[in-house]
Design a protein around this motif. Structure first.
Motif, PDB file in Angstrom:
ATOM      1  N   GLY B   4       0.804  -1.226   0.000  1.00  5.17           N
ATOM      2  CA  GLY B   4       0.000   0.000   0.000  1.00  5.17           C
ATOM      3  C   GLY B   4       0.834   1.272   0.000  1.00  5.17           C
ATOM      4  N   PHE B   5       0.285   2.293  -0.608  1.00  5.06           N
ATOM      5  CA  PHE B   5       0.908   3.621  -0.569  1.00  5.06           C
ATOM      6  C   PHE B   5      -0.183   4.656  -0.746  1.00  5.06           C
ATOM      7  CE2 PHE B   5       1.423   1.753  -4.856  1.00  5.06           C
ATOM      8  CZ  PHE B   5       0.594   2.596  -5.579  1.00  5.06           C
ATOM      9  N   SER B   6       0.083   5.852  -0.230  1.00  7.20           N
ATOM     10  CA  SER B   6      -0.823   6.958  -0.517  1.00  7.20           C
ATOM     11  C   SER B   6      -0.480   7.518  -1.885  1.00  7.20           C
ATOM     12  CB  SER B   6      -0.698   8.039   0.552  1.00  7.20           C
ATOM     13  OG  SER B   6      -1.096   7.505   1.796  1.00  7.20           O
ATOM     14  N   TYR B   7      -1.430   8.246  -2.457  1.00  8.90           N
ATOM     15  CA  TYR B   7      -1.280   8.655  -3.854  1.00  8.90           C
ATOM     16  C   TYR B   7      -1.655  10.127  -3.968  1.00  8.90           C
ATOM     17  CZ  TYR B   7      -2.818   8.900  -8.805  1.00  8.90           C
ATOM     18  OH  TYR B   7      -3.027   9.236 -10.107  1.00  8.90           O
ATOM     19  N   ARG B   8      -0.778  10.865  -4.572  1.00  7.55           N
ATOM     20  CA  ARG B   8      -1.036  12.287  -4.782  1.00  7.55           C
ATOM     21  C   ARG B   8      -0.903  12.579  -6.270  1.00  7.55           C
ATOM     22  NH1 ARG B   8       0.929  17.046  -1.220  1.00  7.55           N
ATOM     23  NH2 ARG B   8       0.820  18.843  -2.600  1.00  7.55           N
ATOM     24  N   ARG B   9      -1.954  13.142  -6.820  1.00 10.45           N
ATOM     25  CA  ARG B   9      -1.921  13.479  -8.244  1.00 10.45           C
ATOM     26  C   ARG B   9      -1.533  14.948  -8.352  1.00 10.45           C
ATOM     27  NH1 ARG B   9      -3.302  11.223 -13.020  1.00 10.45           N
ATOM     28  NH2 ARG B   9      -4.407  12.476 -14.549  1.00 10.45           N
ATOM     29  N   ALA B  10      -0.294  15.174  -8.771  1.00 13.15           N
ATOM     30  CA  ALA B  10       0.223  16.540  -8.792  1.00 13.15           C
ATOM     31  C   ALA B  10      -0.440  17.350  -9.900  1.00 13.15           C
ATOM     32  CB  ALA B  10       1.736  16.526  -8.990  1.00 13.15           C
ATOM     33  N   ALA B  11      -0.854  18.563  -9.540  1.00 11.77           N
ATOM     34  CA  ALA B  11      -1.508  19.440 -10.512  1.00 11.77           C
ATOM     35  C   ALA B  11      -0.496  20.288 -11.269  1.00 11.77           C
ATOM     36  CB  ALA B  11      -2.515  20.332  -9.801  1.00 11.77           C
ATOM     37  N   LEU B  28       5.574   8.820  -9.934  1.00  9.74           N
ATOM     38  CA  LEU B  28       4.934   7.909 -10.882  1.00  9.74           C
ATOM     39  C   LEU B  28       4.770   8.633 -12.212  1.00  9.74           C
ATOM     40  CD1 LEU B  28       3.260   5.194 -11.374  1.00  9.74           C
ATOM     41  CD2 LEU B  28       1.278   6.624 -11.007  1.00  9.74           C
ATOM     42  N   MET B  47       4.339   7.398  -0.160  1.00  7.82           N
ATOM     43  CA  MET B  47       3.620   8.350  -1.014  1.00  7.82           C
ATOM     44  C   MET B  47       4.083   8.252  -2.460  1.00  7.82           C
ATOM     45  SD  MET B  47       1.523  10.900  -1.428  1.00  7.82           S
ATOM     46  CE  MET B  47       1.167  11.538   0.213  1.00  7.82           C
ATOM     47  N   SER B  50       2.005  11.205  -8.524  1.00 10.10           N
ATOM     48  CA  SER B  50       1.796  11.041  -9.958  1.00 10.10           C
ATOM     49  C   SER B  50       1.989  12.377 -10.665  1.00 10.10           C
ATOM     50  CB  SER B  50       0.373  10.528 -10.216  1.00 10.10           C
ATOM     51  OG  SER B  50       0.082  10.662 -11.596  1.00 10.10           O
ATOM     52  N   THR B  52       1.544  12.461 -14.026  1.00  9.31           N
ATOM     53  CA  THR B  52       0.989  12.233 -15.363  1.00  9.31           C
ATOM     54  C   THR B  52      -0.071  13.261 -15.768  1.00  9.31           C
ATOM     55  OG1 THR B  52      -0.648  10.686 -14.487  1.00  9.31           O
ATOM     56  CG2 THR B  52       1.418   9.749 -15.258  1.00  9.31           C
TER      57      THR B  52
END
Lengths: 211, 325
Positions: B4-11, B28, B47, B50, B52
């Motif tokens: 498991g990991f936390s996920y942050r979608r960078a803006a 990522l 953490m 991302s 993308t």
């Protein structure tokens, strides 16, 4: 994973057959809307999804939208097979080496095992189920049957998607291009020669519109 | 199942840098290396950041000075098929086309290809090796068929990238964003040899990400080529690879870069062989001399001495070919 199952919006249980599942999907059990893109032009946010927590995503699979809760670590392969019942897509190595999990993402072959489900929002996902034309097989599937392009069949959905992706990009591939196109898909039975012949036949079928 | 990991979608790039600076964040992009490393417990992370969703990182733009800027998120397929790259930087397009499988090329990014972790089976396996903070390199006394013949010191990995040698042959630069702002590093100086720091592969500091690779304008008349030799025809990492960029004037070599893959813990530039080639008449004789010089400092391990004639033969063939092209 019992708690996970409680989370996702999909009400299909794991015991359903694909046909039962597809029937229920067709009846609208999972479908939010039937067309259009979600997410592609959405503002990306910096929200953090904590480990182990579900976040609601919408996936566009074979032209239909599915809304569900996913954990950050879940691969697209896990979601396709275990959460949504698209069991044509196979898990082989689980490490991006064998190609059994190949699906099309925006028309291009990719490994579903190396793609996070949270990253698959806003793209078009196509699995072998999506190549069906009603109850009929699509051209690549037909060509694989005609040319006996498998033995055990485990790698076949991935091979078919690799060929489908190749033909969408290169409708009239040379043998070398076909070899390249399926180079990311292992067949331990060694049906490669037939797979290449099937890919050539599929190209002809698609071109002539014979299917 | 991946741990498991936390996920942050960078803006934005700034948001990605902020996200990476908190805890032991990992980037990522294509994910093909990251997910493999997490599943194999090569490292752990709380953490995943991302990048993308950051559209500007996907661009491939010509620069005002006549060069080319390739966003870190350009996929390997895009790099191999981009018409400008194919025309002006053919060795880069060739190298990209030789990377992994079609699926991985569709997914993997140029930034990721440069920042990927080594493929040494001890490093990837359950061995607490020097690079992972342990006390030894297990390859020294172990199965070292695919390890380095140059630049090993303590650790004997080979750098796994195909695109890096080609980019170095063209004199490319990495643009890096971090907590302290932007900086540029010549790609030749981007990779960290084990003699300098055995726990790092690149100069990236905590919170830094590669945002773009910038290629200078190609020299007029420059000929370039990338060749990769691997044990499987379908796809594999390089046993031996070479990126060549050579310019001649009136039949004599005026500029030369020779950069190897599969040879050393970093993309390996053969500066002495390059110098010796300059001023020579381009052809079979100078190719032979260059090839002999290329391998003079090789220090094979028990099982990888085959790489010496492999590199020698490959370099001789390709220097001769490119001289006559």
């Amino acid at each position: 994973m019992s708690s996970d199952e409680d989370n996702h919006a999909c009400s299909c249980g794991k015991g359903l057959t694909r046909r039962q599942f597809l029937t229920s999907a067709g009846a609208g059990a999972l479908i939010v809307t039937a067309s259009g893109h979600l997410g592609k032009d959405q503002e990306v946010s910096a929200a953090v999804i904590k480990s182990g927590e579900g976040t609601k995503i919408t996936l566009l699979i074979n032209g239909k939208q599915f809304q569900m809760l996913v954990e950050p670590r879940w691969s697209l392969l896990h979601v396709l097979r275990e959460e949504l019942g698209f069991t044509a897509t196979k898990e082989g190595c689980g490490r991006g080496e064998c190609g059994a999990c190949t699906v099309l993402i925006d028309g291009m072959p990719r490994y579903a095992c190396m793609t996070l489900a949270v990253e698959a929002e806003g793209v078009e996902i196509t699995t072998v189920e999506g190549l069906m034309r009603g109850e009929d097989l699509g051209p690549v599937q037909k060509a694989f049957v005609e040319h006996d392009a498998f033995q055990c069949g485990y790698c076949t959905p991935g091979q078919i998607m690799a060929v489908e992706g190749l033909l969408r990009k290169e409708p009239d591939p040379t043998v070398e291009q076909i070899r390249q196109g399926v180079s990311g898909n292992l067949c331990r039975c060694g049906a490669y020669t037939h797979i290449i012949n099937a890919a050539r036949r599929a190209a002809e079928m698609k071109k002539s519109g014979a299917v | 199942m991946t741990p498991g990991f936390s996920y942050r979608r960078a803006a934005s790039i700034k948001d990605a840098v902020t996200g990476l600076s908190e805890g032991n964040g990992r980037i990522l992009a294509g994910g093909t290396d990251l997910l493999g490393c997490l599943r194999d417990s090569v490292f752990t992370t709380d953490m995943v950041v991302s990048i993308t969703g950051i559209k500007e990182l996907k661009r491939i733009d010509e620069t005002p000075g006549g060069g080319l800027s390739i966003g870190a998120l350009a996929t390997i397929t895009e790099v191999s098929e981009n018409p400008v790259i194919r025309e002006r930087y053919p060795a880069l397009a060739q190298a990209a086309a030789e990377v992994a499988s079609p699926q991985l090329r569709n997914q993997g990014t140029l930034g990721g290809n440069l920042c990927q972790k080594p493929r040494c089976w001890y490093y990837r396996g359950e061995f607490h090796c020097l690079r992972k903070g342990g006390d030894r390199c297990y390859a020294v006394a172990g199965e070292n068929h695919y390890h380095c013949i140059f630049g090993g010191k303590g650790c004997y990995i080979v750098h796994p990238s195909d695109t890096a040698p080609a980019l170095i042959a063209y004199g490319a630069e990495a643009t890096i964003a971090g907590p302290a702002g932007m900086r540029k590093v010549s790609l030749e100086n981007f990779f960290v040899p084990p003699a300098k720091d055995v726990t790092k592969e690149t100069v990236l500091e905590a919170g830094e990400i590669v945002t773009a690779i910038v290629l200078p304008p190609p020299l007029a008349g420059l000929k370039s080529f990338y060749r990769k030799i691997r044990s499987r025809q379908s796809w594999d990492f390089a046993l031996a690879g070479v990126a060549l960029a050579i310019r001649t004037s009136n039949g004599r070599v005026t500029d030369a870069r020779i950069v190897l893959s599969g040879a050393a813990p970093i993309p390996w530039r053969l500066v002495d062989a390059e110098k010796a080639l300059i001023g020579k008449v381009a052809g079979p004789d100078s190719a032979k001399h260059t090839a002999a010089l290329s391998i003079k400092d090789a220090q094979p391990l028990k099982h990888n001495a085959y790489k010496i004639p492999l590199f020698k033969g490959m370099i001789e063939e390709e220097v001769a070919n490119i001289s006559q092209a």
